[in-house]
Scaffold this active site. Sequence first.
Site, mmCIF file in Angstrom:
data_model
loop_
_atom_site.group_PDB
_atom_site.id
_atom_site.type_symbol
_atom_site.label_atom_id
_atom_site.label_comp_id
_atom_site.label_asym_id
_atom_site.label_seq_id
_atom_site.Cartn_x
_atom_site.Cartn_y
_atom_site.Cartn_z
ATOM 1 N N THR A 320 0.845 -1.187 0.000
ATOM 2 C CA THR A 320 0.000 0.000 0.000
ATOM 3 C C THR A 320 0.880 1.236 0.000
ATOM 4 O O THR A 320 1.935 1.257 0.646
ATOM 5 C CB THR A 320 -0.953 0.011 1.222
ATOM 6 O OG1 THR A 320 -1.760 1.196 1.175
ATOM 7 C CG2 THR A 320 -0.196 -0.025 2.531
ATOM 8 N N HIS A 372 2.704 -11.684 14.219
ATOM 9 C CA HIS A 372 3.791 -12.288 15.010
ATOM 10 C C HIS A 372 3.518 -13.751 15.328
ATOM 11 O O HIS A 372 4.423 -14.483 15.750
ATOM 12 C CB HIS A 372 3.975 -11.501 16.319
ATOM 13 C CG HIS A 372 5.387 -11.429 16.784
ATOM 14 N ND1 HIS A 372 6.322 -12.407 16.505
ATOM 15 C CD2 HIS A 372 6.044 -10.492 17.518
ATOM 16 C CE1 HIS A 372 7.480 -12.090 17.052
ATOM 17 N NE2 HIS A 372 7.344 -10.929 17.665
#
Length: 401
Positions: A320, A372
């Site tokens: 993006t 994560h």
Amino acid sequence: MSIEIKAPTFPESVADGTVATWHKQPGEACSADELIVDIETDKVVLEVVAPQDGVIKEILKGEGDTVLSDEVIAVFEAGAAGSAAPAADASPAADSAPAGDADKVGPAARKLIDEHGLDASKIPGTGKNGGITKEDVQNFMNSGAQPAAPASSAPAAPAVSVNVAAGERVEKRVPMTRLRATIAKRLVDAQQNAAMLTTYNEVNMKPIMELRKQYKDLFEKTHNGTRLGFMSFFVKAATEALKRFPAVNASIDGNDMVYHGYQDIGVAVSTDRGLMVPVLRDTDSMSLADVESTIRDFGLRGRDGKLGLNDMQGGTFTITNGGVFGSLMSTPILNPPQTAILGMHKIQDRPMAVNGQVEILPMMYLALSYDHRMIDGKEAVQFLVTIKDLLEDPARMLLDV
């Protein structure tokens, strides 16, 4: 001969849709393949066209109604002759336009004109034969034009006036579109369901800018007018980095980690309807020119509402670019079920220490948000550093080193 008009066949990922706009009303003449209704889904707006010349006999699903895949939404009478404009009782907005303008005002435009008390004769039309479209009415209102005075025999329109008097505190409540609601839900889900973390770095854009300056004219001439931009370099650098760090190119499916043996990179495109992420397929086999031309096509079709469901399905990684709007630094949000997203930002000249000397260099901050649960911090940092190294020395992408 009566024909059933059905909603399009939705893919498995789309449960239902909403009738957005009827462009034709019962009794109004339709030509074969002429647009008659828009169906809005969670991802795109699908167009339904007339199967033959004829008229709409009956509308079964009005604007705002929810429809299922292949559900009957109207009855069409093939070969029947219709009026050039809807009957007077088909839309209450018909009385708001002068008789001479009635045949050039579309149904959606007529509805807006009536709601805002506008004079159709003052609205410039850009449609076929000077017809007034919904966009023409919106542009007319955005230009600050005054609404027409309501007729003495009719009550004032309840809609908010475009021009607000000093000191007035006006509020306008607008229903959230299906696409906007879906974007909101997905963004909230991404933050609630993923262990999202962001790591940052910066890249010296001077080598890319010099390379682009040197070859942009030759590149455009060689590739039939395709311009050399920055996004293609980022796509190719990300592709190479994804091959080196497979976990960043993976996705999570329940308790399973799915590793993809290909690179399908989504490129975020801002449209009037909201953010869309069409996908570049198999970017490892695409050239810079292929990337640039495909992204340009996505941008044009996104602006015109022509992106299809197939354009946005899948994707193993997303890029993006907030820099086009002036963003210096941001934290991009994951696009589930992907496990990482790269954020580009504004290129800005800054003093940098180079070999003990201060130089003014065009720098860009990069941000990598990642899940994560799937990606360790070490892998995320090394992935971002790999992109930085490839961009600062573009020859490495060509030499695969």
